[in-house]
Design an enzyme around this catalytic site. Structure first.
Site, PDB file in Angstrom:
ATOM      1  N   LYS A 184       0.859  -1.180   0.000  1.00 49.90           N
ATOM      2  CA  LYS A 184       0.000   0.000   0.000  1.00 49.90           C
ATOM      3  C   LYS A 184       0.899   1.235   0.000  1.00 49.90           C
ATOM      4  O   LYS A 184       1.925   1.249   0.693  1.00 49.90           O
ATOM      5  CB  LYS A 184      -0.881  -0.023   1.257  1.00 49.90           C
ATOM      6  CG  LYS A 184      -1.864   1.126   1.369  1.00 49.90           C
ATOM      7  CD  LYS A 184      -2.688   1.000   2.654  1.00 49.90           C
ATOM      8  CE  LYS A 184      -3.748   2.084   2.768  1.00 49.90           C
ATOM      9  NZ  LYS A 184      -4.539   1.957   4.015  1.00 49.90           N
TER      10      LYS A 184
ATOM     11  N   SER B  60      -9.476   2.037   3.250  1.00 46.22           N
ATOM     12  CA  SER B  60      -8.617   2.747   2.318  1.00 46.22           C
ATOM     13  C   SER B  60      -7.629   1.842   1.581  1.00 46.22           C
ATOM     14  O   SER B  60      -7.063   2.269   0.577  1.00 46.22           O
ATOM     15  CB  SER B  60      -7.825   3.811   3.080  1.00 46.22           C
ATOM     16  OG  SER B  60      -7.000   3.211   4.055  1.00 46.22           O
TER      17      SER B  60
ATOM     18  N   SER C  53      -9.527  -0.293   7.529  1.00 47.57           N
ATOM     19  CA  SER C  53      -9.030  -0.250   6.153  1.00 47.57           C
ATOM     20  C   SER C  53      -8.367  -1.517   5.627  1.00 47.57           C
ATOM     21  O   SER C  53      -8.053  -1.586   4.446  1.00 47.57           O
ATOM     22  CB  SER C  53      -8.066   0.916   5.984  1.00 47.57           C
ATOM     23  OG  SER C  53      -8.803   2.092   5.839  1.00 47.57           O
TER      24      SER C  53
HETATM   25  N1  GLN Z   1     -12.858   4.367   6.782  1.00 45.86           N
HETATM   26  C1  GLN Z   1     -12.168   4.856   7.918  1.00 45.86           C
HETATM   27  C2  GLN Z   1     -11.766   6.295   7.679  1.00 45.86           C
HETATM   28  O1  GLN Z   1     -12.120   6.809   6.683  1.00 45.86           O
HETATM   29  C3  GLN Z   1     -10.987   4.001   8.237  1.00 45.86           C
HETATM   30  C4  GLN Z   1      -9.801   4.276   7.392  1.00 45.86           C
HETATM   31  C5  GLN Z   1      -8.609   3.459   7.772  1.00 45.86           C
HETATM   32  O2  GLN Z   1      -8.714   2.461   8.472  1.00 45.86           O
HETATM   33  N2  GLN Z   1      -7.453   3.904   7.332  1.00 45.86           N
HETATM   34  O3  GLN Z   1     -11.104   6.888   8.448  1.00 45.86           O
END
Ligand code: GLN
Length: 500
Positions: free
Chosen positions: A83, A166, A190
């Protein structure tokens, strides 16, 4: 040593590791195979933000030499991509942001270095929501390889749908068999949510188990790295090498030796108590998700586990609590992007304040700016007590609720998300709709507990559905064991989207 067939991408990580060790295929052939697959699917999925064939093939050549000399590491020659939140010396590191579009790190993130030290070969860097903020991988501001402009990553099960976020590209790439495994990061879901949406397996370890050094920071008290692969067995192999202390570089990394999670995969789960929180099955949960999770639990009963009702009474509060704490930490972490030392700098400005303003307005996307503003607000004098401090108190209560539940159960199971992956654009105009869909992944993040997603069925439109397993601190071995036992009697994790 040449393999005439081209089914390398259907092999699991563990199978591929065997073939490499037996030298029925070379690391260079493997890398070439996956680089060719990447090229063939750049257009349709948009998962890669960077590749460099020369770098990848040089790593593969070195792996082949070690395989020939009998000095191979545990992951020798296995192709992975990271990532783009992890910094890498040999590839750009953008965090999906214009702010870092040109950035090259002088060092590798600890997670990247640990996997490389075992011989893993890096195929490239993977798209993600900007600074890992998002649930759909639509918040990306960097142009993917083979594309002309930044575009949302697509879900291989249906390219009109989001892959989740994400770590959306990390999940889509594994589901489409562009690589056997990838890395992701999980701040509030994420790893788990995109794994669920793309029909793969992913695990976020206990907070502190993996080093955060070189992971571009979003919310430091929540960020954790983890592996994403098709099976729990493959995740166990990677997690064993990804975790471990990093005392000189991440003071929150736990001072515990690495564990071998592959050893407990086949442990008996007879009599194991699976806690099922009623709050995870409320009105907002779609019928297809409810049914898939329910049949997974029935399957566990057949395997000898027992279901026990538990309660996580403050589950709903996880959303406001997370969306105060995460932006608060983000606003502080992102203050380093001011155009002075690294990253984007506005081309024209009048004075220092103007340079900051222009640099940050140009460099950050809408969602990132929204969170910086919320975070600055909740930390400001007069609102700190009303929001930030209250959120911290409820965060502690959420952790206490888990400890209460673990008095009567060994692990907790439920859905990962209330629905299957939605259509691209469906929620992009409504940030709140995105935040609400995080309800089931946020609690374990706020408590710092290990949690994973494994494929448990298919729902509306044939889209995958994941089962979430949450464990007490350092119980990642138990979670992987449970997931592996499930995967021995089900085939959801082996199915693949059409055309891949
Ligand atoms: N969807 C969550 C956010 O937008 C989690 C994102 C993540 O785990 N990086 O913050």
């Amino acid at each position: 040593m040449t393999r005439p067939d081209s089914d390398l991408h259907d092999l699991s990580l563990v199978q591929l590791a065997d073939q490499l060790r037996q030298r029925t295929v070379s690391a260079q052939e493997t890398a070439q195979h996956f680089l060719a697959r990447a090229k063939a699917h750049d257009q349709s999925l948009g998962v890669y933000l960077a590749r460099d064939e020369a770098v990848t093939l040089a790593q593969a050549r070195a792996a082949d030499e070690r395989l020939a000399q009998g000095t191979a590491g545990a992951l020798e020659g296995l192709p992975l991509a990271h990532k783009d939140i992890f910094v890498t010396r040999d590839f750009p590191s953008t965090a999906g942001s214009r702010m870092l579009a040109e950035y090259r790190s002088p060092f590798d993130a600890t997670v990247v270095a640990r996997l490389a030290a075992q011989g893993a070969v890096t195929l490239g860097k993977l798209n993600c929501d900007e600074f890992a903020m998002g649930s759909s991988n639509e918040n990306t501001a960097v142009t993917a390889v083979g594309h002309a402009q930044p575009e949302p990553v697509r879900n291989p099960w249906n390219t009109d749908h989001i892959p989740g976020g994400s770590s959306g590209a990390s999940a889509a790439a594994v589901a489409a068999r562009l690589m056997p495994a990838s890395t992701g990061t999980d701040t509030g879901g994420s790893i788990r949510q995109p794994a669920s949406f793309c029909g793969i397996t992913g695990i976020k370890p206990t907070y502190g188990r993996a080093s955060r050094y070189g992971m571009i920071a979003f919310a430091s008290s929540l960020d954790q790295a983890g592996p994403m692969a098709r099976s729990a067995e493959d995740c166990a192999l990677l997690l064993s090498h990804l975790c471990g202390p990093d005392p000189d570089r991440d003071s929150t990394s736990l001072d515990l030796p690495p564990a071998d999670y592959t050893r407990s995969l086949n442990d008996s789960i007879d009599g194991l108590r699976i806690g099922v929180p009623e709050e995870f099955f409320g009105d907002g949960v779609a019928d297809d998700v409810r049914q898939a999770v329910d049949s997974a639990l029935a399957q566990y009963e057949k395997l000898g586990a027992v279901r026990v009702p538990v309660s996580l009474p403050r589950t709903e509060l996880a959303i406001p609590v997370y969306y105060i704490i995460a932006p608060a930490e983000a606003s502080s972490n992102l203050s380093r992007f001011d155009g002075v030392k690294f990253g984007h700098r506005a081309a024209q400005f009048q004075d220092l304040a103007d340079m900051y303003r222009k640099t940050r307005s140009e460099g950050f996307g809408d969602e990132v700016r929204r969170r910086i503003m919320i975070g600055t607000y909740v930390l400001s004098h007069g609102y700190y007590d009303a929001y930030y401090l209250q959120a911290q108190k409820i965060r502690r209560m959420l952790s206490d609720d888990f400890q209460q539940a673990f008095k009567t159960c060994d692990v907790i199971a439920g859905p990962v998300a209330p629905t299957v992956a939605w259509r691209i654009g469906e929620k992009s105009a409504d940030p709140l709709a995105n935040y609400l869909a995080d309800i089931f992944t946020l609690p374990a993040s706020l408590a710092g507990l290990p949690a994973m997603s494994l494929p448990a069925g298919f729902g509306a439109g044939g889209m995958p559905i994941g089962l979430q397993l949450m464990g007490n601190y350092l119980q990642e071995g138990r979670l992987l064991n449970l997931a592996h036992r499930f995967q021995q009697v089900t085939d959801f994790h082996t199915r693949k989207p059409q055309g891949y």
